[in-house]
Scaffold this motif. Structure first.
Motif, mmCIF file in Angstrom:
data_model
loop_
_atom_site.group_PDB
_atom_site.id
_atom_site.type_symbol
_atom_site.label_atom_id
_atom_site.label_comp_id
_atom_site.label_asym_id
_atom_site.label_seq_id
_atom_site.Cartn_x
_atom_site.Cartn_y
_atom_site.Cartn_z
ATOM 1 N N ARG A 1 -0.469 3.324 0.314
ATOM 2 C CA ARG A 1 0.842 2.716 0.131
ATOM 3 C C ARG A 1 1.298 2.066 1.429
ATOM 4 N N GLN A 2 2.155 1.068 1.251
ATOM 5 C CA GLN A 2 2.666 0.352 2.409
ATOM 6 C C GLN A 2 4.136 0.041 2.206
ATOM 7 N N GLU B 1 2.557 0.301 8.445
ATOM 8 C CA GLU B 1 1.147 0.166 8.168
ATOM 9 C C GLU B 1 0.805 0.721 6.786
ATOM 10 N N ARG B 2 -0.357 0.359 6.312
ATOM 11 C CA ARG B 2 -0.837 0.871 5.037
ATOM 12 C C ARG B 2 -1.351 2.301 5.255
ATOM 13 N N TYR C 1 -1.326 0.715 -3.531
ATOM 14 C CA TYR C 1 -2.580 -0.010 -3.716
ATOM 15 C C TYR C 1 -3.700 0.932 -4.140
ATOM 16 N N PRO D 1 -7.791 2.610 5.716
ATOM 17 C CA PRO D 1 -8.031 1.412 4.902
ATOM 18 C C PRO D 1 -9.379 0.753 5.196
ATOM 19 N N TRP E 1 -9.798 -3.882 -3.081
ATOM 20 C CA TRP E 1 -8.382 -3.562 -3.174
ATOM 21 C C TRP E 1 -7.745 -4.274 -4.350
ATOM 22 N N GLY F 1 -1.598 -4.417 -5.763
ATOM 23 C CA GLY F 1 -0.491 -3.511 -5.473
ATOM 24 C C GLY F 1 0.563 -3.507 -6.563
#
Length: 124
Positions: free
Chosen positions: A38-39, A44-45, A95, A108, A114, A117
């Motif tokens: 998640r972001q 940051e992710r 994501y 990541p 990917w 999202g």
């Protein structure tokens, strides 16, 4: 190539639940590690949850341990994230990620594929 598509995001009140789904296409992901990240805006992710090929090893970020559950259905080529007791801090774009290794890890960089999202917003 593997295509991933998330669904199930939305707006929910604190304490509520949501179920996110990720459907894979283009190739079976039976021998892929699968994960959710998640972001949040300006951040940051971050890793949320992950599972190995067979699902015999499942791991979570400390922030969601006990509240979120990841599961995979290799027959349907899907991975699901059940989210309970949601908090405003869980608000983010979520994501789905996949990697052709048994274990993808918590970063990541460990994942090759990917989704686009899906937004999750938790109101207080």
């Amino acid at each position: 190539q593997v295509q991933l598509e998330e669904s199930g995001g939305g707006l929910v009140q604190a304490g509520g639940s949501l179920r996110l789904s990720c459907a894979a296409s283009g190739r079976t992901v039976t021998r892929y590690a699968l994960a959710w990240f998640r972001q949040a805006p300006g951040k940051e992710r971050d890793f949320v949850a992950g599972t190995t090929w067979t699902g015999d090893k499942i791991y979570y970020a400390d922030a969601v341990q006990g509240r979120f559950t990841i599961s995979r259905d290799n027959a349907k080529n899907t991975v699901t994230l059940h989210m309970n007791s949601l908090e405003p801090e869980d608000t983010a774009v979520y994501y789905c990620a996949a990697d052709p290794l048994e274990y993808g890890g918590r970063w990541p960089e460990g994942y090759d594929y990917w989704g686009q999202g899906t937004q999750v917003t938790v109101s207080s």
